[in-house]
Each structure stands twice: as C-alpha cells, then as structure tokens.
Design a protein around this motif. Structure first.
Motif, mmCIF file in Angstrom:
data_model
loop_
_atom_site.group_PDB
_atom_site.id
_atom_site.type_symbol
_atom_site.label_atom_id
_atom_site.label_comp_id
_atom_site.label_asym_id
_atom_site.label_seq_id
_atom_site.Cartn_x
_atom_site.Cartn_y
_atom_site.Cartn_z
ATOM 1 N N PRO A 183 -5.360 9.519 0.739
ATOM 2 C CA PRO A 183 -5.907 8.164 0.853
ATOM 3 C C PRO A 183 -6.230 7.552 -0.512
ATOM 4 C CG PRO A 183 -6.978 9.620 2.415
ATOM 5 C CD PRO A 183 -6.173 10.482 1.499
ATOM 6 N N GLY A 184 -6.707 8.390 -1.431
ATOM 7 C CA GLY A 184 -7.000 7.893 -2.769
ATOM 8 C C GLY A 184 -5.757 7.349 -3.446
ATOM 9 N N LEU A 185 -4.641 8.048 -3.294
ATOM 10 C CA LEU A 185 -3.395 7.570 -3.864
ATOM 11 C C LEU A 185 -2.947 6.293 -3.170
ATOM 12 C CD1 LEU A 185 -0.993 7.793 -5.737
ATOM 13 C CD2 LEU A 185 0.027 9.459 -4.154
ATOM 14 N N ALA A 186 -3.078 6.244 -1.861
ATOM 15 C CA ALA A 186 -2.705 5.029 -1.126
ATOM 16 C C ALA A 186 -3.524 3.837 -1.608
ATOM 17 C CB ALA A 186 -2.904 5.244 0.373
ATOM 18 N N PHE A 187 -4.815 4.048 -1.869
ATOM 19 C CA PHE A 187 -5.659 2.958 -2.344
ATOM 20 C C PHE A 187 -5.253 2.526 -3.751
ATOM 21 C CE2 PHE A 187 -9.716 1.359 -4.217
ATOM 22 C CZ PHE A 187 -9.823 0.224 -3.440
ATOM 23 N N LEU A 188 -4.941 3.478 -4.614
ATOM 24 C CA LEU A 188 -4.444 3.125 -5.941
ATOM 25 C C LEU A 188 -3.189 2.271 -5.832
ATOM 26 C CD1 LEU A 188 -4.228 3.259 -9.017
ATOM 27 C CD2 LEU A 188 -3.165 5.529 -8.766
ATOM 28 N N LEU A 189 -2.272 2.663 -4.945
ATOM 29 C CA LEU A 189 -1.042 1.901 -4.761
ATOM 30 C C LEU A 189 -1.333 0.500 -4.235
ATOM 31 C CD1 LEU A 189 1.265 4.653 -3.212
ATOM 32 C CD2 LEU A 189 1.151 3.896 -5.593
ATOM 33 N N ALA A 190 -2.346 0.377 -3.381
ATOM 34 C CA ALA A 190 -2.734 -0.943 -2.886
ATOM 35 C C ALA A 190 -3.172 -1.837 -4.038
ATOM 36 C CB ALA A 190 -3.850 -0.819 -1.852
ATOM 37 N N THR A 191 -3.903 -1.270 -4.996
ATOM 38 C CA THR A 191 -4.372 -2.081 -6.128
ATOM 39 C C THR A 191 -3.204 -2.459 -7.045
ATOM 40 O OG1 THR A 191 -4.950 -0.182 -7.563
ATOM 41 C CG2 THR A 191 -6.639 -0.985 -6.035
ATOM 42 N N VAL A 192 -2.240 -1.560 -7.198
ATOM 43 C CA VAL A 192 -1.059 -1.894 -8.001
ATOM 44 C C VAL A 192 -0.269 -3.009 -7.317
ATOM 45 C CG1 VAL A 192 1.123 -1.044 -8.944
ATOM 46 C CG2 VAL A 192 -0.906 0.426 -8.998
ATOM 47 N N ALA A 193 -0.105 -2.885 -5.987
ATOM 48 C CA ALA A 193 0.629 -3.903 -5.236
ATOM 49 C C ALA A 193 -0.092 -5.249 -5.275
ATOM 50 C CB ALA A 193 0.813 -3.445 -3.790
ATOM 51 N N GLU A 194 -1.428 -5.217 -5.233
ATOM 52 C CA GLU A 194 -2.212 -6.457 -5.213
ATOM 53 C C GLU A 194 -2.235 -7.150 -6.574
ATOM 54 O OE1 GLU A 194 -5.133 -9.350 -3.827
ATOM 55 O OE2 GLU A 194 -3.837 -7.965 -2.736
ATOM 56 N N PHE A 195 -2.464 -6.384 -7.651
ATOM 57 C CA PHE A 195 -2.691 -6.993 -8.957
ATOM 58 C C PHE A 195 -1.511 -6.871 -9.915
ATOM 59 C CE2 PHE A 195 -6.872 -5.772 -7.258
ATOM 60 C CZ PHE A 195 -7.460 -7.030 -7.194
ATOM 61 N N GLY A 196 -0.500 -6.073 -9.540
ATOM 62 C CA GLY A 196 0.693 -5.973 -10.363
ATOM 63 C C GLY A 196 0.512 -5.072 -11.576
ATOM 64 N N GLU B 98 -9.979 0.797 23.251
ATOM 65 C CA GLU B 98 -10.975 0.339 22.276
ATOM 66 C C GLU B 98 -10.368 0.066 20.901
ATOM 67 O OE1 GLU B 98 -11.546 4.894 22.560
ATOM 68 O OE2 GLU B 98 -11.049 3.200 23.873
ATOM 69 N N TRP B 99 -9.153 0.612 20.666
ATOM 70 C CA TRP B 99 -8.523 0.350 19.376
ATOM 71 C C TRP B 99 -8.178 -1.121 19.209
ATOM 72 C CZ3 TRP B 99 -5.188 4.383 16.508
ATOM 73 C CH2 TRP B 99 -5.877 5.608 16.449
ATOM 74 N N ALA B 100 -7.801 -1.789 20.295
ATOM 75 C CA ALA B 100 -7.467 -3.209 20.210
ATOM 76 C C ALA B 100 -8.665 -4.002 19.700
ATOM 77 C CB ALA B 100 -7.028 -3.722 21.568
ATOM 78 N N GLU B 101 -9.879 -3.560 20.080
ATOM 79 C CA GLU B 101 -11.092 -4.265 19.685
ATOM 80 C C GLU B 101 -11.629 -3.797 18.347
ATOM 81 O OE1 GLU B 101 -15.552 -5.336 21.470
ATOM 82 O OE2 GLU B 101 -14.171 -4.026 22.600
ATOM 83 N N PHE B 102 -11.621 -2.476 18.131
ATOM 84 C CA PHE B 102 -12.293 -1.936 16.961
ATOM 85 C C PHE B 102 -11.364 -1.398 15.880
ATOM 86 C CE2 PHE B 102 -15.345 -1.033 20.542
ATOM 87 C CZ PHE B 102 -16.234 -2.050 20.226
ATOM 88 N N ALA B 103 -10.067 -1.258 16.166
ATOM 89 C CA ALA B 103 -9.156 -0.656 15.184
ATOM 90 C C ALA B 103 -7.849 -1.422 15.061
ATOM 91 C CB ALA B 103 -8.880 0.802 15.555
ATOM 92 N N PRO B 104 -7.913 -2.737 14.900
ATOM 93 C CA PRO B 104 -6.660 -3.473 14.727
ATOM 94 C C PRO B 104 -5.998 -3.106 13.402
ATOM 95 C CG PRO B 104 -8.520 -4.887 14.208
ATOM 96 C CD PRO B 104 -9.091 -3.615 14.770
ATOM 97 N N LEU B 105 -4.672 -3.144 13.393
ATOM 98 C CA LEU B 105 -3.936 -2.909 12.160
ATOM 99 C C LEU B 105 -3.955 -4.169 11.306
ATOM 100 C CD1 LEU B 105 -0.915 -0.996 13.682
ATOM 101 C CD2 LEU B 105 -2.486 -0.058 11.967
ATOM 102 N N ALA B 106 -3.712 -4.000 10.022
ATOM 103 C CA ALA B 106 -3.627 -5.139 9.116
ATOM 104 C C ALA B 106 -2.384 -5.960 9.439
ATOM 105 C CB ALA B 106 -3.574 -4.655 7.676
ATOM 106 N N ASP B 107 -2.514 -7.278 9.385
ATOM 107 C CA ASP B 107 -1.362 -8.150 9.621
ATOM 108 C C ASP B 107 -0.350 -8.061 8.484
ATOM 109 O OD1 ASP B 107 -2.341 -9.115 12.040
ATOM 110 O OD2 ASP B 107 -3.449 -10.749 11.078
ATOM 111 N N ALA B 108 -0.845 -7.881 7.276
ATOM 112 C CA ALA B 108 0.045 -7.836 6.110
ATOM 113 C C ALA B 108 -0.432 -6.742 5.155
ATOM 114 C CB ALA B 108 0.081 -9.186 5.413
ATOM 115 N N PRO B 109 -0.293 -5.475 5.541
ATOM 116 C CA PRO B 109 -0.748 -4.388 4.664
ATOM 117 C C PRO B 109 0.101 -4.315 3.400
ATOM 118 C CG PRO B 109 0.608 -3.503 6.414
ATOM 119 C CD PRO B 109 0.400 -4.960 6.740
ATOM 120 N N HIS B 110 -0.485 -3.783 2.357
ATOM 121 C CA HIS B 110 0.290 -3.517 1.154
ATOM 122 C C HIS B 110 1.291 -2.402 1.460
ATOM 123 C CE1 HIS B 110 -2.189 -6.057 -1.338
ATOM 124 N NE2 HIS B 110 -3.281 -5.430 -0.928
#
Length: 365
Positions: free
Chosen positions: A196-209, A329-341
């Motif tokens: 997950p830590g690597l995935a989050f790092l990749l999200a920041t690279v994708a977001e900020f370039g 309950e996932w529909a209410e509490f665990a929706p997926l991101a519409d536009a994930p990195h």
C-alpha cells in the motif's frame, strides 16, 4: 492487493505452512462450495491425487469450506507458503526462481508485476474459467503470465468523529494535506516495505508528476507525516478511529476499509476517494513448478464463483468476476473511486527503484 485482512488471515491456519516474513499489507471473513470450471485444469488435476503448493502473501484468507470443496473436487491437497507481504513475496519469488517455493503464486500486484515477469518467474497460462473474460480487463499488456483475481483502491481513510469534534475540514485531496492546518494528522507506510505504501507513492507521482511529487513529499515532511513499515501498524496502531484509538485521524488504507468500522449501524471512518490508486492482485503459474497442472487448477479455482464470492469478506477487495455480488453495505460504505490513479506496469517497473530511493532521501534521511 481488504481491511481486516491481516487480522483474519491469522485464523486461516489449517493446511498452511508459514514462512517467516514481514507483514503489513492489506485487509480480511466467510462463503461456500466451488462451482468448478468445465474443461479446465481443475478437472484434469483430479486424477493426479497429489499436492499443490500456493505461494502467497501473509494477508491471504479463504474460508475452510471453500478450500475443502476444491480439494475434494480436484483431488489435490493444497499447502500455502507465506513469505511475507506483497513486496517480500516478489523478492522471494525472484531469489528462488531456480528452485521455486511452490507451483502457483497469488498476491503479486500491479506495482510489482512487471518486475516479476521480467525476471522470468512465471510460466504463461490462459485460464478457460468463466471469470477469465472479466480478469482480462486487468491483464498485464503483452503477457499471459499473470491472471487478475481481485482489485481494490488504496486510499487515505479518515476518522469521521475526530473531524466532527475538532471542527476541522476533511481534506478531500492529496494537495489539501500539504496545508499546515493538517500538521501531524497523517500516517502512511514505507513504499520500500509495504505494497500500500508503494501504491500511495505512485498515486502522488501520478497526481503531481515527475516535476512535483518530490516537493509534495517535502511539504508532507514539514507537516510531520508519520511513516511506518507496515499497513497494520498504520491502521491498527496509529488510526484514531474508535476501534483503535491511535493518534492519527488520517491513515493509509483501502476504499473497502470503512465497512469494518461501522458501529451500531453508523460509519466511523470514510475513504478519501480522490486520493486512491487502483491496485490489482494476480495469480501466476511458477516456472519450473513440480505440479503445473495443479497450479493451473488453483488459478481456475480462484476464478470460480465460490472463491470469487469469498473474496470481499475475507480479503476486503473486489472480485474480478462480474457475476459475483459484493456485500450490500459496500455500496454505502465502500464505493470505489470514480477516477483512481493508475499507472502502466512498465512505467512502474522502469522507475520504481529510483522513486523509492528519492522518497527515502526526502522522507527518512
């Protein structure tokens, strides 16, 4: 790639051979008997009557009855070897590729997939199971070495009560967390030791370039971001949510984590869906496997309705099968991101080590 995955995985001990390793990636509970896959390796392996070894991460979980039904139908005795989290898993697969630890692997995700493929760890296999068509949507380009089994969004989660009590505005985006008002609120995991830590790092690279992600992390350091070595430390120890009582109201986890934190019908946490990175987990037949037919049968089983139906409540991720319903309950509490990195696995493979090295210099040195 869940949230109480780590905790629930401890209960899945029958038939498991545990190999020492580090933990800390991703979520984990129940479901019933396998549909099988006609014309697949599941049927062909039934006559072998021998053992098959599945190498997986330490957050893998499957209900006993689902496993027992597969063993009865296939004639295989399944043993699980768990060297550690997803990153440790890939390292061990590469180190042991000339003498593989087992026949088939589950849990290599899209942040490490190209590295393992490039190292020649896998033999190609194309499943004929019904859910294989759904799995193809997440296939690694130009390769049949890995079969997608589940997916999830790695996202920041926040403690609803903490923000209500303090009156602070919930940070909706990654950029908001750079604001000084969020000093000392964020706990994340090390991308060198945590999937997950690597995935989050990749999200920041994708977001900020390439020109902006390093400066973003410098602002997080100035804001006293906390870094742990594992998802379980960040989530179970640091999170201030009612079930844990830590000191950090924003932590790195999954979009599917909040249903686990519902108390008396009310959510106590939520995911920040604009911070997500889409993570896909794969199964693959190991090159040099002693029982390749058994390994193929396992992949087919993981695409069966029964295994796929067990995925959400046991590993807190979404099944790739479009025929399986996730908990209501996932529909209410665990929706997926519409536009994930997202990021091409080849781009990840080409830059992963350099990005982790730069991150380490900025955040830990």
């Amino acid at each position: 790639m869940r949230v109480l995955r780590t905790a629930t995985a401890l209960a899945v001990t029958a038939s498991f051979v545990l190999v020492a390793g580090c933990s800390g990636d991703e979520p984990a509970d129940p479901s019933p008997e396998p549909s099988g896959t006609e014309g697949s390796a599941t049927a062909s392996a039934a006559g072998d009557g021998d053992a098959v070894t599945v190498v997986t991460h330490d957050s893998f979980a499957v209900p006993d009855d689902v496993l027992a039904a597969f063993e009865e139908e296939s004639g295989l005795e399944v043993t699980f070897v768990q060297p550690g989290d997803a990153g440790t898993l890939v390292n061990q697969l590469i180190l042991t590729k000339d003498a593989p630890l087992g026949d088939v692997v589950f849990g290599v995700d899209n942040t490490f997939a190209s590295r393992a493929i490039d190292e020649g760890v896998f033999a190609e296999y194309e499943s004929a199971a019904p859910a294989a068509a759904d799995a193809a949507e997440y296939a690694v380009a130009d390769s049949q070495a890995l079969t997608a089994i589940d997916y999830s969004d790695v996202c920041l989660n926040y403690d609803i009560g903490w923000f209500e009590e303090t009156g602070a505005e919930v940070p909706a985006t990654l950029g908001h967390l750079a604001d000084p008002q969020y000093n000392g609120v964020l706990s994340v995991t090390n991308p060198a030791t945590s999937s997950p830590g690597l995935a989050f790092l990749l999200a920041t690279v994708a977001e900020f370039g390439e020109d902006g992600w390093e400066d973003y992390w410098r602002t997080l350091v100035d804001n006293d971001v906390r870094v742990t070595s594992s998802w379980s430390d960040t989530y179970f120890v640091d999170f201030s949510a009612p079930n844990y009582g830590g000191d950090y109201p924003v932590v790195l986890s999954y979009a599917s984590s909040p249903p686990s934190e519902v108390v008396d019908g009310e959510p106590t946490t939520a995911a920040m869906l604009d911070t997500c990175f889409r993570q896909v987990e794969y199964a693959g037949l190991l090159e040099g496997a002693e029982n390749p037919e058994g390994g193929q049968a396992v992949i087919d089983w993981m695409l069966s309705d029964d295994f796929q139906a067990s995925v959400p409540e046991n590993m807190y991720v979404y099944p790739v099968s479009s025929q399986v319903e996730v908990p209501a309950e996932w529909a209410e509490f665990a929706p997926l991101a519409d536009a994930p990195h997202t990021m091409d696995p080849e781009v990840i493979s080409a830059n992963r080590e350099a990005w982790i090295e730069s991150w380490t210099e900025i955040v830990l040195d």
